[in-house]
Enzyme design. Structure first.
Site, PDB file in Angstrom:
ATOM      1  N   HIS A  17       0.840  -1.200   0.000  1.00 29.22           N
ATOM      2  CA  HIS A  17       0.000   0.000   0.000  1.00 29.22           C
ATOM      3  C   HIS A  17       0.878   1.254   0.000  1.00 29.22           C
ATOM      4  O   HIS A  17       0.623   2.200  -0.749  1.00 29.22           O
ATOM      5  CB  HIS A  17      -0.900   0.036   1.246  1.00 29.22           C
ATOM      6  CG  HIS A  17      -1.899  -1.057   1.318  1.00 29.22           C
ATOM      7  ND1 HIS A  17      -2.060  -1.825   2.446  1.00 29.22           N
ATOM      8  CD2 HIS A  17      -2.800  -1.522   0.416  1.00 29.22           C
ATOM      9  CE1 HIS A  17      -3.031  -2.712   2.237  1.00 29.22           C
ATOM     10  NE2 HIS A  17      -3.481  -2.543   1.007  1.00 29.22           N
ATOM     11  N   LYS A  41     -18.401  -6.431   8.110  1.00 28.69           N
ATOM     12  CA  LYS A  41     -17.100  -7.080   7.960  1.00 28.69           C
ATOM     13  C   LYS A  41     -16.372  -7.138   9.299  1.00 28.69           C
ATOM     14  O   LYS A  41     -16.449  -6.203  10.100  1.00 28.69           O
ATOM     15  CB  LYS A  41     -16.259  -6.308   6.931  1.00 28.69           C
ATOM     16  CG  LYS A  41     -14.995  -7.000   6.510  1.00 28.69           C
ATOM     17  CD  LYS A  41     -14.303  -6.261   5.379  1.00 28.69           C
ATOM     18  CE  LYS A  41     -12.994  -6.921   5.028  1.00 28.69           C
ATOM     19  NZ  LYS A  41     -12.267  -6.221   3.984  1.00 28.69           N
ATOM     20  N   ARG A  90      -1.888  -6.559  -8.291  1.00 27.40           N
ATOM     21  CA  ARG A  90      -0.735  -7.455  -8.214  1.00 27.40           C
ATOM     22  C   ARG A  90      -0.747  -8.505  -9.309  1.00 27.40           C
ATOM     23  O   ARG A  90       0.284  -9.055  -9.659  1.00 27.40           O
ATOM     24  CB  ARG A  90      -0.724  -8.168  -6.859  1.00 27.40           C
ATOM     25  CG  ARG A  90      -0.566  -7.233  -5.686  1.00 27.40           C
ATOM     26  CD  ARG A  90      -0.886  -7.938  -4.418  1.00 27.40           C
ATOM     27  NE  ARG A  90      -2.304  -8.311  -4.465  1.00 27.40           N
ATOM     28  CZ  ARG A  90      -2.993  -8.813  -3.469  1.00 27.40           C
ATOM     29  NH1 ARG A  90      -2.407  -9.049  -2.326  1.00 27.40           N
ATOM     30  NH2 ARG A  90      -4.264  -9.089  -3.596  1.00 27.40           N
ATOM     31  N   SER A 128      -2.633  -7.830   2.596  1.00 24.06           N
ATOM     32  CA  SER A 128      -3.109  -7.682   3.973  1.00 24.06           C
ATOM     33  C   SER A 128      -3.515  -9.027   4.549  1.00 24.06           C
ATOM     34  O   SER A 128      -3.309  -9.288   5.736  1.00 24.06           O
ATOM     35  CB  SER A 128      -4.296  -6.711   4.026  1.00 24.06           C
ATOM     36  OG  SER A 128      -3.872  -5.403   3.741  1.00 24.06           O
TER      37      SER A 128
END
Length: 146
Positions: A17, A41, A90, A128
């Protein structure tokens, strides 16, 4: 002024990040990191912890700001005056997902452009999810091997 929003959960913020934000600073005058809050979440870190980590990471950079939000990303863009959304990818799977999100955001506001930055080779494996797994295993006692 060219303002970009970099949205995400940042649970936790990673070196990947950080790399995206620092590269985005070469393209934009200001980057606002939008820390998403979704009550449905489960997060490892509270929104306050996530914001604090981001603010420490970019303490040396006055053009970076971190804010929490719980509404639509496009709505946050309107509030902060951002005409760009920055996303890092990615791999092909990330790109496919980001194309779908960008299409939705374009439908909501065609004036907001999504800019995709490809992860540098040394950042492609950073996520993450992996960092959370590592942190979870570090906090567990390890069995005695003797």
């Amino acid at each position: 002024m060219r303002i970009a929003l970099y949205p995400g959960s940042f649970d936790p913020v990673t070196s990947g990040h950080e790399a995206i934000v620092r590269r985005a600073l070469g393209l934009f005058d200001r980057v606002v990191i939008g820390v998403g809050v979704n009550t449905d979440k489960q997060y490892m870190f509270s929104v306050e912890e996530r914001l604090a980590r981001i603010r420490r990471m970019f303490a040396d950079e006055p053009r970076v700001e971190a804010v929490a939000y719980s509404d639509m990303t496009v709505d946050l863009c309107h509030r902060i005056g951002a005409r760009f959304i920055v996303r890092g990818v990615r791999n092909g799977q990330d790109l496919e997902y980001e194309q779908t999100v960008a299409a939705v955001n374009h439908t909501l506001d065609p004036a907001i452009e999504t800019v995709v930055l490809l992860a540098l080779p040394d950042q492609r494996e950073v996520s993450s999810t992996l960092v959370r797994e590592q942190l979870a295993h570090q906090s567990k006692p390890t069995p005695d091997c003797a």
